[in-house]
Design an enzyme around this catalytic site. Structure first.
Site, PDB file in Angstrom:
ATOM      1  N   CYS A 121       2.248   2.258  -0.512  1.00 23.46           N
ATOM      2  CA  CYS A 121       2.961   3.738  -0.728  1.00 23.46           C
ATOM      3  C   CYS A 121       1.983   4.553  -1.395  1.00 23.46           C
ATOM      4  O   CYS A 121       1.540   6.073  -1.108  1.00 23.46           O
ATOM      5  CB  CYS A 121       4.030   4.159  -1.868  1.00 23.46           C
ATOM      6  SG  CYS A 121       5.652   3.301  -0.491  1.00 23.46           S
ATOM      7  N   HIS A 262       4.644  11.057  -3.536  1.00 20.08           N
ATOM      8  CA  HIS A 262       5.351   9.990  -2.550  1.00 20.08           C
ATOM      9  C   HIS A 262       6.460  10.066  -2.714  1.00 20.08           C
ATOM     10  O   HIS A 262       7.397  10.283  -3.340  1.00 20.08           O
ATOM     11  CB  HIS A 262       4.924   9.351  -3.183  1.00 20.08           C
ATOM     12  CG  HIS A 262       5.948   7.504  -1.770  1.00 20.08           C
ATOM     13  ND1 HIS A 262       5.157   7.806  -1.311  1.00 20.08           N
ATOM     14  CD2 HIS A 262       6.022   6.767  -2.680  1.00 20.08           C
ATOM     15  CE1 HIS A 262       6.194   6.630   0.063  1.00 20.08           C
ATOM     16  NE2 HIS A 262       6.636   6.018  -1.853  1.00 20.08           N
ATOM     17  N   ASN A 292      11.502   8.171   3.533  1.00 18.63           N
ATOM     18  CA  ASN A 292       9.692   7.205   2.795  1.00 18.63           C
ATOM     19  C   ASN A 292       8.915   6.898   4.115  1.00 18.63           C
ATOM     20  O   ASN A 292       9.761   6.136   4.611  1.00 18.63           O
ATOM     21  CB  ASN A 292      10.288   5.918   1.845  1.00 18.63           C
ATOM     22  CG  ASN A 292       8.992   5.485   1.206  1.00 18.63           C
ATOM     23  OD1 ASN A 292       7.856   5.637   1.883  1.00 18.63           O
ATOM     24  ND2 ASN A 292       9.281   5.189   0.469  1.00 18.63           N
TER      25      ASN A 292
END
Ligand code: UT7
Length: 338
Positions: A121, A262, A292
């Site tokens: 990520c 993020h 996500n």
């Protein structure tokens, strides 16, 4: 890694174009409600996610190539002008060749070199630092950074702890040199800590556990996350490093136009913004629409907010991420496009 503050260089690295691609198929929370012991309310309140996208056919390189094509079209730029392609991903089409090679071929970037970067990520942030260093040195002039992940290929759709979280997407930026020192990539603090490997990983298919019938039977080809454990370190990691970045640069919340976090969990994002003293209207959010998307979340936010006219030249942005590894970091970017 902390960027030295006193490097005297000719160029700053600045983002001069953006692009994105999200697949058409939408999986809303109802989709999971019908299949698993979960519900829309739990997913929305615990994560902030309402829906996410899934690519039915094709691979990560298709997502990435579509995002780069969107960037090239919007900039009016020929693929042959690209010097470098860096693809941040944890879902490469295959071990090798790299996804960057496959993207190069799909878009016809005949003068480019490139490579994949694996930092989960935090992949886009790490790739942007890499691209900026290349551009600042004067050796590369047009570097494409793509964050792309087809998470649906490694998510176990029977595991309610993780499958509701992730989506498929890609987004790209073009990094170029500028002699204007007021804009561009200004600072970063980036970290890795491999002791986090047990909390978030995909164990199968690599040199540790080469794919066999047994590894598949054990589900080692799926992403595993100890959500609670990652949540704790993600909140602290992302908030601490973002505050450190602000302090290093003598920034108050007033000086920051947007936090670009993020998009893993709205509660982690809120906690980070609170610690930085940044109000909700100055936090880029699209987790509700896409979930996500691992390496794609940050450039996806940048692209959408820029195209919605919400970003102006001179805006200070703090980019922050936390992911598997563990990997985490924050970067200071002064927006350079009108
Ligand atoms: O992007 C890379 C980094 N990743 C992250 O930053 C993610 C970090 N973690 C998280 O975002 C959160 O931990 C999750 C969203 C994954 C989970 O939220 P949580 O508030 O930490 O829930 P939990 O894991 O503590 O689980 C609470 C309860 C459990 O039930 P019991 O044991 O209390 O009876 C879970 O089994 O919620 C249950 N649960 C669910 N219930 C309904 C877990 N998943 C679901 C679900 N629907 N989908």
């Amino acid at each position: 890694m902390e960027r030295p503050k006193s490097i005297d260089r000719k160029y700053n690295a600045v983002i001069t174009a953006v692009g994105m691609y999200v697949p058409d198929e939408i999986l809303d929370n109802k989709y999971f409600e019908e299949r698993l012991d979960t519900n829309d309310e739990w997913i929305r309140t615990r994560t902030g996610i309402r829906e996410r996208r899934r690519l039915k056919e094709g691979a990560t390189s298709d997502l990435a190539a579509a995002a780069v094509k969107d960037l090239l079209d919007s900039k009016g730029m020929d693929a042959n002008e690209i010097d470098t392609i860096i693809v941040a991903t944890v879902t490469p089409d295959m071990f090798f060749p790299s996804t960057a090679c496959l993207v190069q071929n799909k878009i016809g970037a005949n003068n480019a070199w490139g490579f994949d970067l694996s930092a989960a990520c935090s992949g886009f942030l790490f790739a942007l630092e890499t691209a900026a260093s290349m551009v600042e040195s004067g050796t590369q002039k047009k570097v494409i950074v793509v964050g792309a992940d087809k998470m649906s290929t490694i998510v176990n759709y029977d595991d309610r702890n993780s499958c509701i979280l992730f989506g498929d997407a890609a987004s790209a930026v073009l990094v170029e040199p500028t002699e204007d020192k007021n804009i561009g990539w200004k600072d970063s603090v980036l970290k890795i800590d491999g002791s986090g490997k047990d909390s978030l990983h995909m164990l199968g298919g690599g040199s540790l556990n080469p794919s066999t019938c047994e590894t598949v039977a054990q589900g080692l080809h799926f992403l595993y996350q100890d959500g609670k454990a990652v949540f704790k370190v993600a909140v602290k990691g992302m908030a601490d490093i973002s505050v450190e970045l602000m302090e290093r640069n003598n920034l108050t919340s007033e000086d920051v136009a947007y936090l670009v976090p993020h998009q893993a969990n709205l509660r982690i994002i809120d906690a980070t913004a609170n610690r930085m003293g940044i109000s909700g209207d100055k936090v880029m959010i699209n987790i509700d629409k896409y979930g996500n998307t691992t390496a794609a979340t940050i450039p996806l936010c940048l692209t959408e907010y820029y195209r919605a006219g919400k970003l102006k030249k001179g805006d200070n942005l703090v980019l922050a991420a936390f992911g598997a590894g563990f990997t985490w970091g924050a970067g200071l970017l002064t927006w350079g496009m009108d």
